[in-house]
Motif scaffolding. Structure first.
Motif, short mmCIF file in Angstrom:
data_model
loop_
_atom_site.label_atom_id
_atom_site.label_comp_id
_atom_site.label_asym_id
_atom_site.label_seq_id
_atom_site.Cartn_x
_atom_site.Cartn_y
_atom_site.Cartn_z
N TYR A 197 47.97 17.69 74.45
CA TYR A 197 48.63 16.40 74.19
C TYR A 197 48.29 15.40 75.30
CZ TYR A 197 51.82 14.07 71.00
OH TYR A 197 52.34 13.27 70.02
N GLU A 255 44.20 25.73 68.88
CA GLU A 255 45.01 24.54 68.60
C GLU A 255 44.14 23.31 68.37
OE1 GLU A 255 47.93 26.05 72.03
OE2 GLU A 255 48.54 24.15 71.20
N PHE A 301 57.87 17.20 65.00
CA PHE A 301 56.72 17.69 64.24
C PHE A 301 57.17 18.28 62.90
CE2 PHE A 301 54.54 16.68 67.87
CZ PHE A 301 55.10 17.31 68.96
N1 PG9 Z 1 48.48 20.02 71.30
C1 PG9 Z 1 49.46 21.01 71.70
C2 PG9 Z 1 50.84 20.74 71.14
C3 PG9 Z 1 51.11 19.54 70.51
C4 PG9 Z 1 52.40 19.31 70.02
C5 PG9 Z 1 53.40 20.27 70.14
C6 PG9 Z 1 53.08 21.46 70.80
C7 PG9 Z 1 51.81 21.71 71.29
C8 PG9 Z 1 49.60 21.00 73.22
O1 PG9 Z 1 49.89 19.95 73.75
O2 PG9 Z 1 49.58 22.12 73.78
#
Ligand code: PG9
Length: 616
Positions: A160, A296, A256
């Protein structure tokens, strides 16, 4: 392991993650070399963003600013508390840089309202804000207020924070000279825990709570664990049933979960949150970093790199290593993903010889395009060695088709006939043989797939033993020709490296005994079949009608060595990595009912084509 009370889980998680990070600075005493200050920087609309600044105690020279903007707390423990890991790596810390962390708008100690993947506003007027303007206003304040700064700013971040790094390229402040988006989210509909319309259940911890208490200077609230009654994540989610039964586990503040439920299709809500579309005429130098086994964010790094390459003439390079999510920031000596070993000190060498050179050149050095780093520094996960390319994919790469043929062979031309299997939502294909309750999907990226190959609802196609090395250097396009007795289906394709029965090239590691005939997953992807023609306009299948379902698997850099086999597996469930498809069409699977979930028979025809990118 009997289920532990929540508090122990949390302490366990913090202990593990802190230790992982602490390894980075185990020898480096941040407090002895840096002072820390905490400031609240005003944005153009008056909102204050909490910002932590670590400045070298040696004030005899000037330093660049290295900033990371994060939703995961800038650790505002107060002046006397220092983060366990500071800066993108220990070498840059030892050399001396001004290190800045900022809580993004609406997170932790910053004011304002958080928005997941806040949409970019081109041509902002007046006090209109987005993450680009917040970054610009922050940089403007820093270069004018932080003592001993040399007027040059680097921005970096993983995941993020990688997204906020990418964002900083838009309307970039002139002081921003070097940006390294690492494992950056590119588009929430295709990254993280939502690939091509399928929801990644196994990431539930990350989505369990993205909540926060503004005054709790701790990240223990970032993850919460519903009362766990089992260690068996497969059974847990099978027992839960339809997704609507998970609401009780996901709090209202789980942005989310709420957003994905309300926007199951690639509608305007998601489209305007993608960052890749805005990457044009980029000025700062950019180094995109990612892991070839990042469960991810794989979509982000490759698409951000390509978008900048196509639209800008800035210094723009790509580094993809044998890493899972964020591995390159740790200094674990032995680099392995699950059972597969790649070598020692891979992350340390990257930090010292690539990342540190990139920032030093553009923030302390000449800053011109002379920096002799490769355009694409790519690790070959089959040969287990780095390779430098002048372009990615390499100019000499060509497309080569193989077809899902008879008697489970991969053929050079399409055949007649087909295979069929029963897809039963009550007995879905596990995504791994080792499915724990807590977030463990990263290991699955190289897991042995023999367990799946032996299931009747997984179709297996493979080459004969290769008579020479075969190197894949780019994406894979799966053009499946399928049919189903139902009106909805998911399709999963896995690319697998089948090791010979005695994998002698592993004898230097203790794993070699397990590597004989190991079916190493190299790449995988899913598509929710309703999106086969459009991610915005889903369509049911017509029962028993032969239909094309095409989708891309993210880039590979892997040599299938002579004596190995290249194998493709096709299946329709992948549980609980992704949620179950009812296999009868409903408008929104987040609202499906128990009775919607039906066993169906799926068919895969022998003119299904897999198009590889091959290095000639
Ligand atoms: N992109 C991953 C993420 C995004 C949103 C919620 C949880 C994890 C990270 O930032 O690890």
């Amino acid at each position: 392991m009997k289920s532990l009370p929540k508090s122990i889980f949390l302490l366990l998680f913090i202990f593990i993650s802190t230790n992982l990070l602490a390894q980075t600075d185990a020898e480096f005493d941040v407090k002895a070399h840096y002072t820390k200050q905490e400031v609240n920087i005003p944005m153009r609309d008056g909102i204050l963003l909490h910002t932590t600044i670590y400045s070298p105690k040696d004030t005899s020279k000037e330093y660049p600013i290295l900033m990371s903007r994060t939703p995961y707390s800038s650790r505002p423990y107060g002046e006397d508390k220092f983060r366990s890991q500071v800066g993108p790596n220990e070498f840059l810390m030892k050399e001396g840089n001004i290190i800045v962390y900022q809580d993004v708008r609406g997170r932790w100690m910053s004011e304002g309202v958080y928005d997941n993947m806040r949409p970019y506003i081109p041509e902002k007027t007046g006090n209109e804000i987005d993450e680009a303007s917040d970054t610009y206003d922050t940089v403007e304040w820093l270069v004018n207020n932080v003592t001993n700064n040399n007027g040059r700013v680097g921005i970096w971040g993983i995941s993020y924070p990688g997204f906020y790094s990418t964002y900083s390229l838009l309307d970039a402040h002139p002081a921003v000279k070097a940006v390294s988006p690492q494992a950056s989210i590119g588009d929430f509909f295709f990254d993280d825990f939502h690939h091509n319309g399928a929801y990644f259940l196994s990431y539930w911890r990350a989505t369990a709570v993205f909540g926060y208490e503004k005054d709790t200077p701790s990240d223990t609230t970032w993850y919460s664990f519903p009362e766990l009654k089992t260690e068996d994540q497969y059974q847990f989610f099978l027992d839960v049933g339809p997704l609507s039964n998970l609401d009780k586990y996901y709090g209202e503040d789980n942005v989310f979960w709420q957003q994905l439920k309300e926007h199951p299709n690639y509608d305007e809500f998601w489209q305007k949150r993608g960052i890749v579309q805005h990457l044009k005429d980029i000025k700062p130098a950019v180094m995109i970093v990612g892991g070839l086994f990042d469960a991810e964010d794989l979509y982000g790094p490759f698409n951000i790199y390509q978008a900048i390459e196509k639209t800008s003439d800035n210094y723009n390079i790509l580094v993809m290593g044998p890493w899972s999510h964020g591995d390159w920031a740790r200094q674990k000596e032995r680099q392995a993903i699950g059972n597969v070993y790649f070598g020692d000190n891979i992350s340390l060498n990257y930090q010292k010889n690539v990342e540190t050179k990139f920032f030093n050149h553009f923030l302390k050095g000449s800053g011109d395009a002379s920096l002799a780093l490769p355009e694409a520094y790519m690790y070959d996960t089959g040969r287990r060695e780095w390779k430098s390319y002048e372009a990615w994919p390499p100019k000499e790469a060509v497309k080569r088709s193989m077809f899902l043929g008879n008697n489970q062979q991969l053929d050079d031309k399409p055949g007649e006939g087909s295979e069929e299997f029963i897809s039963d939502p009550k007995k879905p294909v596990p995504y791994s043989e080792d499915i724990k309750m807590v977030f463990t999907p990263r290991k699955y990226m190289t897991d042995d797939q023999r367990f799946a190959a032996r299931r009747p609802d997984v179709l297996v196609y493979e080459t004969s033993e290769l008579t020479e090395d075969l190197t894949l250097t780019g994406d894979v396009l799966a053009k499946l020709q399928v049919a189903t007795t139902g009106t909805a289906a998911d399709w999963i394709v896995k690319v697998i490296d089948v090791y010979p029965h005695h994998a002698e090239d592993y004898e230097e590691t203790q794993d070699y005994l397990k590597m004989g005939n190991y079916h190493m997953k190299v790449r995988s992807e899913v598509i929710r079949g309703r999106f086969r023609n459009s991610f915005s306009k889903p369509e049911p299948f017509e029962p028993n009608k032969k239909t094309e379902v095409s989708f891309k698997l993210q880039d590979i850099h892997h040599t299938f060595k002579k004596g190995h086999k290249l194998q493709i597996q096709v299946q329709s469930t992948w549980f609980p990595l992704i949620d179950l498809n009812p296999q009868t069409y409903v408008e929104n699977i987040f609202e499906a009912k128990e009775e919607d979930f039906q066993k169906q028979t799926h068919t895969v025809f022998h003119d299904s084509e897999i198009i590889f990118t091959v290095l000639e």
